[in-house]
Structure formats: C-alpha cells, structure tokens
Design an enzyme around this catalytic site. Structure first.
Site, PDB file in Angstrom:
ATOM      1  N   LYS A   1      61.986 -21.092 -25.391  1.00  0.00           N
ATOM      2  CA  LYS A   1      62.332 -21.790 -24.143  1.00  0.00           C
ATOM      3  C   LYS A   1      63.295 -21.034 -23.221  1.00  0.00           C
ATOM      4  O   LYS A   1      63.785 -21.619 -22.254  1.00  0.00           O
ATOM      5  CB  LYS A   1      62.929 -23.153 -24.483  1.00  0.00           C
TER       6      LYS A   1
ATOM      7  N   SER B   1      57.440 -29.022 -19.014  1.00  0.00           N
ATOM      8  CA  SER B   1      58.698 -28.866 -18.281  1.00  0.00           C
ATOM      9  C   SER B   1      58.454 -29.014 -16.783  1.00  0.00           C
ATOM     10  O   SER B   1      57.389 -28.635 -16.271  1.00  0.00           O
ATOM     11  CB  SER B   1      59.257 -27.473 -18.571  1.00  0.00           C
TER      12      SER B   1
ATOM     13  N   TYR C   1      57.721 -18.191 -19.043  1.00  0.00           N
ATOM     14  CA  TYR C   1      57.958 -19.435 -19.787  1.00  0.00           C
ATOM     15  C   TYR C   1      57.241 -20.605 -19.113  1.00  0.00           C
ATOM     16  O   TYR C   1      56.467 -21.345 -19.742  1.00  0.00           O
ATOM     17  CB  TYR C   1      59.468 -19.715 -19.895  1.00  0.00           C
TER      18      TYR C   1
ATOM     19  N   LYS D   1      53.832 -22.955 -20.292  1.00  0.00           N
ATOM     20  CA  LYS D   1      53.754 -24.427 -20.355  1.00  0.00           C
ATOM     21  C   LYS D   1      52.566 -24.923 -19.522  1.00  0.00           C
ATOM     22  O   LYS D   1      51.823 -25.815 -19.940  1.00  0.00           O
ATOM     23  CB  LYS D   1      55.053 -25.050 -19.832  1.00  0.00           C
TER      24      LYS D   1
ATOM     25  N   PHE E   1      76.981 -21.136 -10.184  1.00  0.00           N
ATOM     26  CA  PHE E   1      76.070 -20.173  -9.562  1.00  0.00           C
ATOM     27  C   PHE E   1      75.687 -20.588  -8.144  1.00  0.00           C
ATOM     28  O   PHE E   1      74.613 -21.119  -7.913  1.00  0.00           O
ATOM     29  CB  PHE E   1      74.812 -20.000 -10.422  1.00  0.00           C
TER      30      PHE E   1
ATOM     31  N   ARG F   1      70.169 -31.078  -9.975  1.00  0.00           N
ATOM     32  CA  ARG F   1      69.116 -31.245 -10.986  1.00  0.00           C
ATOM     33  C   ARG F   1      69.079 -32.694 -11.466  1.00  0.00           C
ATOM     34  O   ARG F   1      70.067 -33.418 -11.376  1.00  0.00           O
ATOM     35  CB  ARG F   1      69.405 -30.363 -12.223  1.00  0.00           C
TER      36      ARG F   1
HETATM   37  P1  NAD Z   1      64.727 -25.764 -29.575  1.00  0.00           P
HETATM   38  O1  NAD Z   1      64.639 -24.284 -29.556  1.00  0.00           O
HETATM   39  O2  NAD Z   1      66.028 -26.383 -29.932  1.00  0.00           O
HETATM   40  O3  NAD Z   1      63.606 -26.377 -30.541  1.00  0.00           O
HETATM   41  C1  NAD Z   1      62.377 -25.754 -30.776  1.00  0.00           C
HETATM   42  C2  NAD Z   1      62.131 -25.767 -32.279  1.00  0.00           C
HETATM   43  O4  NAD Z   1      60.855 -25.176 -32.535  1.00  0.00           O
HETATM   44  C3  NAD Z   1      63.165 -24.965 -33.060  1.00  0.00           C
HETATM   45  O5  NAD Z   1      63.617 -25.725 -34.171  1.00  0.00           O
HETATM   46  C4  NAD Z   1      62.397 -23.719 -33.524  1.00  0.00           C
HETATM   47  O6  NAD Z   1      62.869 -23.225 -34.756  1.00  0.00           O
HETATM   48  C5  NAD Z   1      60.993 -24.280 -33.610  1.00  0.00           C
HETATM   49  N1  NAD Z   1      59.924 -23.278 -33.452  1.00  0.00           N
HETATM   50  C6  NAD Z   1      59.809 -22.323 -32.497  1.00  0.00           C
HETATM   51  N2  NAD Z   1      58.678 -21.625 -32.674  1.00  0.00           N
HETATM   52  C7  NAD Z   1      58.058 -22.142 -33.763  1.00  0.00           C
HETATM   53  C8  NAD Z   1      56.853 -21.859 -34.443  1.00  0.00           C
HETATM   54  N3  NAD Z   1      56.055 -20.867 -34.045  1.00  0.00           N
HETATM   55  N4  NAD Z   1      56.533 -22.582 -35.532  1.00  0.00           N
HETATM   56  C9  NAD Z   1      57.332 -23.589 -35.961  1.00  0.00           C
HETATM   57  N5  NAD Z   1      58.487 -23.913 -35.358  1.00  0.00           N
HETATM   58  C10 NAD Z   1      58.845 -23.196 -34.271  1.00  0.00           C
HETATM   59  O7  NAD Z   1      64.233 -26.279 -28.137  1.00  0.00           O
HETATM   60  P2  NAD Z   1      64.337 -27.720 -27.499  1.00  0.00           P
HETATM   61  O8  NAD Z   1      65.352 -27.677 -26.421  1.00  0.00           O
HETATM   62  O9  NAD Z   1      64.450 -28.750 -28.558  1.00  0.00           O
HETATM   63  O10 NAD Z   1      62.925 -27.791 -26.791  1.00  0.00           O
HETATM   64  C11 NAD Z   1      61.806 -28.373 -27.430  1.00  0.00           C
HETATM   65  C12 NAD Z   1      60.587 -28.166 -26.564  1.00  0.00           C
HETATM   66  O11 NAD Z   1      60.811 -28.740 -25.291  1.00  0.00           O
HETATM   67  C13 NAD Z   1      60.231 -26.704 -26.308  1.00  0.00           C
HETATM   68  O12 NAD Z   1      58.831 -26.561 -26.312  1.00  0.00           O
HETATM   69  C14 NAD Z   1      60.777 -26.455 -24.930  1.00  0.00           C
HETATM   70  O13 NAD Z   1      60.074 -25.423 -24.252  1.00  0.00           O
HETATM   71  C15 NAD Z   1      60.565 -27.794 -24.258  1.00  0.00           C
HETATM   72  N6  NAD Z   1      61.483 -28.049 -23.162  1.00  0.00           N
HETATM   73  C16 NAD Z   1      62.821 -27.967 -23.372  1.00  0.00           C
HETATM   74  C17 NAD Z   1      63.704 -28.191 -22.314  1.00  0.00           C
HETATM   75  C18 NAD Z   1      65.197 -28.084 -22.523  1.00  0.00           C
HETATM   76  O14 NAD Z   1      65.922 -28.039 -21.555  1.00  0.00           O
HETATM   77  N7  NAD Z   1      65.713 -28.063 -23.742  1.00  0.00           N
HETATM   78  C19 NAD Z   1      63.208 -28.513 -21.043  1.00  0.00           C
HETATM   79  C20 NAD Z   1      61.819 -28.596 -20.865  1.00  0.00           C
HETATM   80  C21 NAD Z   1      60.971 -28.380 -21.938  1.00  0.00           C
HETATM   81  C1  UD1 Z   2      66.630 -24.306 -16.798  1.00  0.00           C
HETATM   82  C2  UD1 Z   2      65.394 -23.452 -16.802  1.00  0.00           C
HETATM   83  C3  UD1 Z   2      64.181 -24.340 -16.695  1.00  0.00           C
HETATM   84  C4  UD1 Z   2      64.177 -25.397 -17.786  1.00  0.00           C
HETATM   85  C5  UD1 Z   2      65.471 -26.198 -17.680  1.00  0.00           C
HETATM   86  C6  UD1 Z   2      65.549 -27.228 -18.752  1.00  0.00           C
HETATM   87  C7  UD1 Z   2      66.180 -21.375 -15.772  1.00  0.00           C
HETATM   88  C8  UD1 Z   2      66.098 -20.492 -14.569  1.00  0.00           C
HETATM   89  N1  UD1 Z   2      65.473 -22.516 -15.698  1.00  0.00           N
HETATM   90  O1  UD1 Z   2      66.650 -24.983 -15.584  1.00  0.00           O
HETATM   91  O2  UD1 Z   2      63.018 -23.566 -16.821  1.00  0.00           O
HETATM   92  O3  UD1 Z   2      63.078 -26.267 -17.641  1.00  0.00           O
HETATM   93  O4  UD1 Z   2      66.565 -25.278 -17.816  1.00  0.00           O
HETATM   94  O5  UD1 Z   2      66.813 -27.743 -18.898  1.00  0.00           O
HETATM   95  O6  UD1 Z   2      66.810 -21.066 -16.753  1.00  0.00           O
HETATM   96  N2  UD1 Z   2      74.513 -23.478 -13.586  1.00  0.00           N
HETATM   97  C9  UD1 Z   2      75.749 -22.967 -13.252  1.00  0.00           C
HETATM   98  N3  UD1 Z   2      76.426 -22.266 -14.209  1.00  0.00           N
HETATM   99  C10 UD1 Z   2      75.920 -22.045 -15.467  1.00  0.00           C
HETATM  100  C11 UD1 Z   2      74.647 -22.575 -15.783  1.00  0.00           C
HETATM  101  C12 UD1 Z   2      73.969 -23.282 -14.817  1.00  0.00           C
HETATM  102  O7  UD1 Z   2      76.224 -23.148 -12.132  1.00  0.00           O
HETATM  103  O8  UD1 Z   2      76.599 -21.380 -16.271  1.00  0.00           O
HETATM  104  C13 UD1 Z   2      73.783 -24.273 -12.570  1.00  0.00           C
HETATM  105  C14 UD1 Z   2      72.433 -23.719 -12.184  1.00  0.00           C
HETATM  106  O9  UD1 Z   2      72.551 -22.810 -11.131  1.00  0.00           O
HETATM  107  C15 UD1 Z   2      71.670 -24.993 -11.821  1.00  0.00           C
HETATM  108  C16 UD1 Z   2      72.290 -26.059 -12.741  1.00  0.00           C
HETATM  109  O10 UD1 Z   2      73.558 -25.544 -13.133  1.00  0.00           O
HETATM  110  O11 UD1 Z   2      71.941 -25.347 -10.484  1.00  0.00           O
HETATM  111  C17 UD1 Z   2      71.451 -26.347 -13.985  1.00  0.00           C
HETATM  112  O12 UD1 Z   2      71.189 -25.114 -14.636  1.00  0.00           O
HETATM  113  P1  UD1 Z   2      70.505 -25.050 -16.078  1.00  0.00           P
HETATM  114  O13 UD1 Z   2      71.195 -25.971 -16.999  1.00  0.00           O
HETATM  115  O14 UD1 Z   2      70.438 -23.602 -16.468  1.00  0.00           O
HETATM  116  O15 UD1 Z   2      69.058 -25.634 -15.836  1.00  0.00           O
HETATM  117  P2  UD1 Z   2      67.942 -25.190 -14.767  1.00  0.00           P
HETATM  118  O16 UD1 Z   2      68.283 -23.925 -14.112  1.00  0.00           O
HETATM  119  O17 UD1 Z   2      67.663 -26.369 -13.917  1.00  0.00           O
END
Ligand code: NAD
Ligand code: UD1
Length: 337
Positions: free
Chosen positions: A84, A124, A148, A152, A217, A230
C-alpha cells in the site's frame, strides 16, 4: 460457513477480524506477515476472547488457497492483503502489480475452483485521481496516477469482468478514503515500519516523542486554511462497512464499487488542532513544501453506501484522534514493544 480474511493481521484487517469475531462470525485469516506480525493475533485474542483461526501463507499460492477454502468451508472472502505504499509503488511498480493484481487473480481463480462466489475487496479513493468534481461519486471517472492506485483500479476491473461473465458471482470493491484511529481497547492499531508516510501515524510519533516535529506539506492550497483536506474515517466504522458489504452480497449478485468515507473533510491543521485539544498534547509542526503527487482536497459522496449498505460513519474526528493516541501512548513501540 467461514469467511476467508486475507491480510487479516494488518491494520484494517485486524480491526475487521475483531468486529466480526465479536459478532460471532466464523473466519480464517490468511497472512504472510509481510507487513504485520504474530503479535496481532495475540491482541485479537485478548480483545475478543477468541483465538482467531490463522494460516500463514501467501495469496499468490493457489494450492494453499484452494486447500484452505475446501477444508474450512469458505463461503466468502474479504481481501485486504496487498502492498500500500504509494512512493514505493512508483519505485518498484512490478512488486505492486505482482502482489496486488496477480495476487487477486490467483485468489479469484482459487475461488472459481472451489465455488466461492462472494468477495469484498479493499480498494481506495486513489483510483479516482485528480478530481473532476468533489465530492467523488462512484461514477467519477477513474484515472489513478501511481502504480499503487493503478493496481487497485485494475483489480476492480477484473472483478467487474468476472461478474459479467458469471452472473452467480457477488463482488464489492470498497473504496476507502483515509482510515485512521484504532480499536477502542487500545490493544490494536496502526504500526507502520520506519518513518510513517501518512499523517496520523506521523502525528502520534511526534506526540510520543519519537519524532521531533510534523512537516505540514504545503499551506498554500485553495482550502479552508491552505493545508490539504481529506475525508478521515475511523477504522472501526470502516470495519463495520465490510460487515454490511458481506450482508449485501448474501442477497445480491453482480459487481458494485462503493465509497467508504464520512462525506466531509478536515484540513491538516484541523486534524492537529483536534488531536491537541482532545488529548492535551502539543504537536509541534513546520510548514514544508507541497508533497509531490498530493491533491488539495477531496472527500466522499457517501450516499451509495447508505443506500446499498445502510451504512454511514458514526465516529467523529475526536474519536479518531483519541483512539489513535490511546493506542500509540499505551504501545509506544507498536506491537514489538
Ligand atoms: P497493512 O499493510 O497493515 O495490511 C495488509 C496485510 O496483508 C498485512 O498483514 C500483510 O502482511 C498482508 N499481506 C501483504 N501481501 C500479502 C500476500 N501476498 N499474502 C498474504 N498476506 C499478505 O495494510 P492496511 O492499511 O491494513 O490495508 C489493507 C488493505 O486496504 C490494502 O489492500 C490496502 O491497499 C487497502 N487500503 C488501505 C488504506 C490505508 O490507508 N490504510 C487506504 C485504502 C486502501
Ligand atoms: C495516502 C495515499 C493514498 C491512500 C491514502 C490512504 C499518497 C500520495 N497517497 O493519501 O493513495 O489511499 O493515503 O490513507 O501517499 N501530510 C502532511 N504531513 C505528513 C503526512 C501527510 O502534511 O507528514 C498531509 C498530506 O499532504 C495530506 C494529508 O496530510 O494533505 C493526508 O496525507 P496522508 O495521510 O499521507 O494521506 P493521503 O495523501 O490522502
């Protein structure tokens, strides 16, 4: 009947697992610990009183998937597993297409072989790209601008094609906005490795004294105070969205994409202010240049989730900053400490 939860040891997956177990649902986690650890399983057991069924393995291992699906009588899959990190995906796109896209194709093949027809997928808001209008509705055109986001979007298209070819399939892509917060017990939360890329884990590491100051940022965007806006969503609300998606898929076939967001946004400075006032901890910050690839502002049109899933967010920004801080302050080293 059992739910297979890929990536269930990760940040969002582990919160979903806790909620599902607390509702008496039966599940098995499959995770390769690429970005998590066995400590998470202990925390889940601690919080729910149930030791989760767990298989260590990779979603790209089709033989393993078909064995698990058959032995555990899997009826539906919630697919969190994947990479991710946006920046890393630009440096190493093949890693992302391999794990996120190929991994999902293998999962779909295993499901087809085993007659498993229901899938909820972690997508996402990043699939939309630069907003043509705000808030994003699900029919906003998709144009992700990093590998990334592209991975998705590709998986969504593959799911849609699979459903078109087989009307018995039922699949939903959930487009998450910005998940933050932690389990209210303080025993589970986000535990990024190294210096966090995302706002909330950076703030909590500053609050706990591990990092000196937050870089904001950019403060010259066309937003309420110049900083990025956001749609932050509490991870427990997000977990509930998956429960509702599974309920929906038990009664409907076909493919749907659904936004999971609050339907409004907060600026970086508003998040800092909420964190400081709810938790009584100061967050020193410096304004830095804009981050490459950042968008000024976007949030969800969350009306489809309400209409289809009868779901909307319940927890506020104050709940999010409080629970993030309880988790970080009670576990300053994350799961490792
Ligand atoms: P995370 O990295 O904490 O969790 C992902 C889990 O998948 C981990 O435990 C990792 O070990 C496991 N994993 C990765 N590749 C694997 C594989 N090939 N086989 C088995 N296990 C595997 O991430 P998260 O924040 O919990 O995100 C979960 C999902 O949601 C991801 O697909 C991510 O892209 C999506 N997502 C996350 C966010 C966010 O901000 N966290 C936002 C939008 C979408
Ligand atoms: C990021 C990912 C996006 C993902 C999302 C999920 C990037 C470019 N995008 O989005 O693909 O779906 O996370 O949560 O990484 N910020 C600061 N200082 C920091 C970190 C962030 O000012 O140290 C600001 C950023 O500029 C933004 C906001 O905080 O305005 C949120 O940032 P972040 O948490 O990284 O999420 P996204 O950029 O929205």
């Amino acid at each position: 009947m059992t739910i297979l939860v890929t990536g269930g040891a990760g940040y969002i997956g582990s919160h979903f697992v806790c909620l599902a177990l607390s509702k008496g649902m039966k599940l098995v986690i499959l995770d390769n610990f690429d970005n998590s650890s066995a400590q998470v399983l202990k925390a889940i057991a601690d919080v729910t009183g149930v030791a989760p069924d767990f298989v260590e393995g990779d979603v790209r291992d089709k033989a393993l998937l078909t064995r698990v699906m058959t032995e555990k009588q899997v009826e539906s899959v919630v697919h969190f597993a994947g990479h991710k990190a946006v920046g890393e995906s630009t440096q190493n796109p093949l890693k992302y297409y391999d794990n996120n896209v190929y991994g999902s194709v293998v999962l779909l093949q295993a499901m087809a072989e085993c007659g498993v027809r229901k899938l909820v997928f972690s997508s996402s808001a990043t699939v939309y790209g630069v907003p043509e209008f705000n808030p994003y509705t699900e029919d906003h055109r998709k144009k992700p601008f990093n590998p990334y986001g592209q991975s998705k979007s590709m998986v969504e298209d593959i799911m849609e094609d699979a459903c078109r070819a087989d009307p018995g399939l039922a699949m939903m892509a959930l487009r998450y906005f910005n998940p933050i917060g932690a389990h209210p017990s303080g025993k589970l939360g986000e535990d990024p490795k190294g210096i966090p890329n995302n706002l909330m884990p950076y703030i909590t590491k500053v609050a706990v004294g591990e990092l000196k100051s937050l870089g904001v940022f950019g403060d010259d965007y066309d937003t309420v105070d110049g900083t990025g806006v956001r749609d932050y969503i509490h991870v427990m609300d997000l977990a509930e969205g998956h429960i509702r998606a599974l309920e929906y898929l038990s009664a409907h076939s076909g493919y749907e994409a659904v936004n999971l967001g609050a339907g409004h946004g907060y600026s970086v400075l508003q998040v800092i202010q909420a964190f400081e006032s709810v938790n009584g901890v100061a967050i020193p910050y410096d304004v830095k240049p804009r981050r490459d690839g950042d968008l000024a502002a976007y949030w969800a049109d969350a009306s489809k989730a309400l209409r289809l899933l009868n779901w909307k967010t319940r927890l506020t920004i104050d709940d999010m900053v409080r629970d993030s801080w309880v988790w970080q302050s009670e576990n300053p080293g994350g799961y490792g400490a």
